[in-house]
Design a protein around this motif. Structure first.
Motif, short mmCIF file in Angstrom:
data_model
loop_
_atom_site.label_atom_id
_atom_site.label_comp_id
_atom_site.label_asym_id
_atom_site.label_seq_id
_atom_site.Cartn_x
_atom_site.Cartn_y
_atom_site.Cartn_z
N ILE A 242 0.84 -1.20 0.00
CA ILE A 242 0.00 0.00 0.00
C ILE A 242 0.87 1.25 0.00
CG2 ILE A 242 -1.68 1.34 1.33
CD1 ILE A 242 -2.90 -1.32 2.23
N GLU A 243 1.94 1.23 0.79
CA GLU A 243 2.87 2.37 0.78
C GLU A 243 3.43 2.63 -0.62
OE1 GLU A 243 4.64 2.00 5.36
OE2 GLU A 243 5.78 1.20 3.67
N ASN A 244 3.66 1.54 -1.37
CA ASN A 244 4.23 1.66 -2.71
C ASN A 244 3.17 1.89 -3.79
OD1 ASN A 244 6.78 1.22 -1.64
ND2 ASN A 244 6.74 -0.98 -2.03
N GLY A 245 1.90 1.96 -3.40
CA GLY A 245 0.84 2.21 -4.37
C GLY A 245 0.42 1.01 -5.18
N GLN A 246 0.82 -0.21 -4.74
CA GLN A 246 0.44 -1.42 -5.49
C GLN A 246 -0.99 -1.87 -5.15
OE1 GLN A 246 4.22 -3.09 -3.85
NE2 GLN A 246 4.21 -4.22 -5.79
N PHE A 247 -1.43 -1.56 -3.95
CA PHE A 247 -2.80 -1.87 -3.52
C PHE A 247 -3.40 -0.63 -2.86
CE2 PHE A 247 -1.01 -6.17 -3.72
CZ PHE A 247 -2.00 -6.82 -4.44
N ASP A 248 -4.74 -0.61 -2.85
CA ASP A 248 -5.46 0.54 -2.27
C ASP A 248 -5.93 0.30 -0.84
OD1 ASP A 248 -5.46 2.21 -4.68
OD2 ASP A 248 -6.78 0.67 -5.52
N TRP A 249 -6.01 -0.96 -0.42
CA TRP A 249 -6.59 -1.29 0.90
C TRP A 249 -6.21 -2.70 1.26
CZ3 TRP A 249 -10.07 -5.18 2.11
CH2 TRP A 249 -10.78 -5.07 3.31
N MET A 250 -6.09 -2.97 2.57
CA MET A 250 -5.81 -4.32 3.05
C MET A 250 -6.84 -4.73 4.08
SD MET A 250 -2.53 -3.57 5.57
CE MET A 250 -2.58 -5.14 6.45
#
Length: 530
Positions: A242-250
């Protein structure tokens, strides 16, 4: 075009990327009892009623019904009129026959809340005894000419509309199979549909081509075109992604060692809110050593709830808990009845009294296996609890099981689970959802993965109190009854409450229009990514 409408149009489209360590228990909305599926299904399925898909509102609202009726016949009869022109995601028109069939299917398919939520419908007891022959005769009556559905109860239930708003009362096509659909998605009426699912890799949702917005609070149209959920990462990798912008939410809880980092460096991407949600130890009252009251009371005395707060995320994410009614739920009293008299600090462990109770129970030295979810936080807390159980006299060990399996595993009596660490999120913000769902005798289903009374606790006195509370119209008197039920349950100690959650959401930098809607948490349909 008005400026507001233009702004919304500019944010329509794109793919929302979500991540979770593992899949849901089942795609069947009437069976699934998993908070991940609750969040996803909010945009896929509808009931006659629902909870608002908006921030700051908890009371049930009309969904597929045109309005919520005022009950008649001393609170026992509800008459609904179905909205016209709604279609399922397979193109089929919604009719009152689908509603009646879906209510019967709750019993035929073995919904976990069939007894506790819907067992008060006329004819439901026969359905519970013989699900395959369920008709709900006299309990559900349809009038196709006026799109009418009448539901009759045996006795008044002030929380019945909330129970109809829960996901297990989702309306499906009458052709839906009378059993758990498993990994096969069923058609819904919501803004999105599930188009593919692999429990090992992920899920994909796209727009329901037959959807039109009938009520923006009940089922709003979505901003994103697709919702993609990928499985396989652990919590540490999810945070980094998420920090790297690969996902929007966990989906998972945020690891304790990363909370300071995300709060300090990504403040605008962190959202914190209180939840009617508990982590607790469920003790199997039909398996030694917890078939003995003294043994169960020993656990409640020995656990360190302040330590549990730290292991599960710290004071910013958790609150200590010692009753089964969380703060914010009607009937909650800040007391610890399971600890008994003479406890000046209601949260301080008392290992001396706990060891004496273990000795008195005659179970000292017995092997005890604690089953936990395989996750960073719960594994750490599990080890702390193992040490606690060992110190008070048992030969304790921890068994860590993948989250995709653990919740079903601990419910099934065939697995002979003695004690487990588990959690409970409110299905709706009412006391019955914590006390009656988890401790009703009717929610014990031996040999089933859907036996939500994990402790197999059945107390005739508590059962009678449930009936009294549900039949009490006065809100003050009803709240007092639920407080008394909570006290009685904790005196019998089938569980040891540990912490109440404060949910920490961490989202990507690009995600906008974050909306938290109570039991649905972040509304996937309402965020935008462009």
């Amino acid at each position: 075009m008005p400026a507001a409408a233009l702004a919304v149009d500019l944010h329509r489209g794109g793919t929302l990327h979500l991540t979770a360590s593992s899949g849901v228990d089942t795609l069947d909305p009437q069976i699934s009892y998993n908070s991940q599926s609750t969040e996803l299904f909010a945009a896929v399925y509808d009931g006659l009623a629902t909870f608002p898909k908006a921030a700051g509102a908890d009371n049930a609202v009309a969904d597929l019904a045109e309005a919520l009726p005022v009950p008649t016949d001393a609170g026992r009869t509800y008459r609904f009129i179905l909205r016209p022109g709604i279609r399922f995601s397979n193109g089929q028109s919604l009719t009152v026959d689908d509603v009646a069939a879906s209510l019967r299917r709750i019993f035929k398919a073995g919904s976990p809340t069939a007894g506790s939520f819907y067992g008060n419908i006329v004819g439901a007891q026969a359905c519970l005894r013989s699900p395959a022959d369920c008709t709900l005769a006299g309990g559900v009556v349809t009038d196709p000419a006026i799109r009418g559905i009448t539901i009759r109860l045996v006795h008044a239930d002030p929380e019945f509309l909330d129970k109809l708003a829960w996901t297990h009362a989702s309306i499906l096509p009458a052709s839906a199979p009378p059993h758990d659909a498993g990994d096969t998605p069923l058609p819904g009426t919501g803004a999105y549909r599930i188009v593919s699912y692999d429990p090992h890799h992920g899920m994909l949702l796209d727009r329901n081509p037959y959807f039109h917005e009938w009520d923006a609070v009940a089922q709003p149209d979505g901003h994103v075109d697709r919702i993609r959920l990928d499985y396989g990462l652990d919590e540490e990798a999810e945070i980094t992604a998420i920090e790297n912008g690969q996902f929007d939410w966990m989906y998972e809880n945020k690891p304790l060692d990363r909370l300071g980092e995300i709060a300090g460096r990504y403040t605008a991407q962190v959202h914190v809110f209180d939840l009617p949600s508990l982590y607790y130890l469920a003790m199997n009252t039909r398996q030694p050593p917890f078939d003995r009251l003294a043994a169960r009371q020993a656990v409640n005395l020995a656990v360190d709830r302040r330590a549990a707060v730290l292991f599960m995320g710290g004071p910013g994410a958790m609150l200590p808990a010692c009753t089964m009614l969380p703060r914010g739920i009607t009937g909650h009293v800040p007391d610890c009845p399971s600890l008994g008299a003479g406890s000046p600090d209601r949260l301080r462990p008392d290992p001396v009294r706990a060891r004496a109770l273990v000795a008195a129970s005659g179970t000292r030295g017995m092997r005890v296996i604690l089953v936990v979810n395989a996750s960073r936080n719960e594994d750490a807390l599990g080890e702390n609890l193992r040490e606690t159980l060992s110190r008070i006299g048992w030969d304790a060990e921890v068994r860590s099981i993948t989250p995709a399996v653990q919740f079903n595993y601990i419910q099934n009596s065939a697995n002979k689970v003695q004690i487990s660490l588990t959690g409970w999120d409110a299905d709706y913000p009412g006391p019955a959802d914590f006390l009656q769902v988890l401790f009703d005798c009717r929610n014990i289903h031996p040999g089933s993965n859907s036996s939500i009374n994990i402790s197999a606790f059945c107390d005739p006195a508590v059962q009678a109190m449930f009936d009294r509370a549900n039949a009490t119209p006065d809100t003050v008197s009803r709240a007092a009854l639920w407080s008394a039920i909570d006290r009685r349950v904790m005196e019998q100690s089938p569980v040891a409450p540990l912490v109440q959650r404060r949910y920490v959401d961490f989202v990507s930098r690009r995600l906008g229009h974050y909306v938290n809607a109570g039991i649905y948490h972040m509304l996937f349909s309402q965020v935008w990514v462009q």
